[in-house]
Scaffold this motif. Sequence first.
Motif, PDB file in Angstrom:
ATOM      1  N   ILE A  83      28.488  71.714  77.964  1.00 34.31           N
ATOM      2  CA  ILE A  83      27.536  71.478  79.057  1.00 34.31           C
ATOM      3  C   ILE A  83      26.148  71.125  78.529  1.00 34.31           C
ATOM      4  CG2 ILE A  83      26.437  72.489  81.089  1.00 34.31           C
ATOM      5  CD1 ILE A  83      28.886  74.288  81.403  1.00 34.31           C
ATOM      6  N   ARG A  86      25.606  67.948  76.293  1.00 31.40           N
ATOM      7  CA  ARG A  86      25.937  66.663  76.900  1.00 31.40           C
ATOM      8  C   ARG A  86      24.848  66.129  77.817  1.00 31.40           C
ATOM      9  NH1 ARG A  86      31.166  65.268  76.025  1.00 31.40           N
ATOM     10  NH2 ARG A  86      32.499  66.894  75.138  1.00 31.40           N
ATOM     11  N   VAL A  87      23.801  66.901  78.016  1.00 35.69           N
ATOM     12  CA  VAL A  87      22.711  66.472  78.883  1.00 35.69           C
ATOM     13  C   VAL A  87      21.644  65.777  78.046  1.00 35.69           C
ATOM     14  CG1 VAL A  87      20.930  67.202  80.500  1.00 35.69           C
ATOM     15  CG2 VAL A  87      23.142  68.353  80.488  1.00 35.69           C
ATOM     16  N   LYS A  88      21.359  64.524  78.373  1.00 40.78           N
ATOM     17  CA  LYS A  88      20.325  63.787  77.671  1.00 40.78           C
ATOM     18  C   LYS A  88      18.949  64.146  78.245  1.00 40.78           C
ATOM     19  CE  LYS A  88      23.342  59.861  76.601  1.00 40.78           C
ATOM     20  NZ  LYS A  88      23.550  58.391  76.754  1.00 40.78           N
ATOM     21  N   LEU A  90      17.050  66.776  77.805  1.00 41.47           N
ATOM     22  CA  LEU A  90      17.090  68.132  78.349  1.00 41.47           C
ATOM     23  C   LEU A  90      15.707  68.766  78.260  1.00 41.47           C
ATOM     24  CD1 LEU A  90      18.960  70.397  79.467  1.00 41.47           C
ATOM     25  CD2 LEU A  90      19.193  71.195  77.109  1.00 41.47           C
ATOM     26  N   VAL A  94      14.992  71.456  83.409  1.00 46.72           N
ATOM     27  CA  VAL A  94      16.391  71.061  83.610  1.00 46.72           C
ATOM     28  C   VAL A  94      17.330  72.127  83.061  1.00 46.72           C
ATOM     29  CG1 VAL A  94      18.161  69.379  82.946  1.00 46.72           C
ATOM     30  CG2 VAL A  94      15.909  68.596  83.675  1.00 46.72           C
ATOM     31  N   SER A  95      16.966  72.719  81.921  1.00 49.93           N
ATOM     32  CA  SER A  95      17.813  73.761  81.328  1.00 49.93           C
ATOM     33  C   SER A  95      17.918  74.974  82.247  1.00 49.93           C
ATOM     34  CB  SER A  95      17.261  74.179  79.965  1.00 49.93           C
ATOM     35  OG  SER A  95      16.095  74.990  80.083  1.00 49.93           O
ATOM     36  N   LEU A  98      20.225  73.973  85.093  1.00 50.04           N
ATOM     37  CA  LEU A  98      21.583  73.829  84.579  1.00 50.04           C
ATOM     38  C   LEU A  98      22.227  75.186  84.305  1.00 50.04           C
ATOM     39  CD1 LEU A  98      23.686  71.725  83.641  1.00 50.04           C
ATOM     40  CD2 LEU A  98      22.661  71.859  81.363  1.00 50.04           C
TER      41      LEU A  98
END
Length: 290
Positions: A83, A86-88, A90, A94-95, A98
């Motif tokens: 997870i 894979r987040v560009k 970040l 956003v963290s 997420l």
Amino acid sequence: MLTDFLQLTIAGLSQGSVYALLAVGLIATYTVRHVINIAQGDFATLAGLSAISMVAAGVPLLLAVVLSLATVTLASVLIERLIIARVKNLTTLVSMILTLGVSTLLQACMLLAWGAEGRRLTPFPGSDVTLGGVSIRSQELWMLGALVVVGGGILLFYEKTRFGKALRAVAEQPVAARIVGISPAIASMVAFGIAGLAGASAGLASSPLHLSLWSAGLLLGLKGFVAAVLGGLVSFRAAIIGGLLLGVLESYVAGYVASGFRDGVAFLVLILVLIIRPAGLVLRPVHSRV
């Protein structure tokens, strides 16, 4: 009375050790990836419930503890790989969003697997101690011992080992880290593994005294976050002290004011720290020589 004051202090220190361990895990991920892991408290709940099920199935307590530590540590690394990684682009915000989603998913899985009823792990071996009229439960000593062993071990790893110091460099200078042979991907995996280990240790140490409940992780994680903020999100030492102080403050409020105000203490402390001293208990900037 002095006896009551000391009794509340001991209870607060033991509970504060849980917050301190969670804070250590939060700082471990933040210093490497600038990720604030809202699911940190759920690692504690997952470890407690897993060990409880293993013991109920006939697994010896020590083995159940070891297996739970390994399982939650691995789960934390898998969350990072499947997870987080894979987040560009970040960002910290956003963290948080997420990992809040990860926390909700983990809680739903735990509710389906273990139900809504709280459970308690078999007590660890030991005898209660009475000193000057103050009773110290053996399980409280186990909680404090977990902080000393696990929290202290992580602190020494980051501050004294070459690889631990290198992990901090990844967040600040990822390109330079690659040039000198430090893989940001491996650093991130190690950081999340450490966070999972710290969270699991907190959950296992506290489960014999405090019920492991599927929904308890979010509140635990937020209190760990308050302790981490007291450490400026960079200092393990200040975060550990902050966690212990937070536990003691909660205990005093519950004992002298009203137990209903207990959970509000952490967030009042958070508000005051952010307004008055955003750097927390850190007295000077933290620098790590790599």
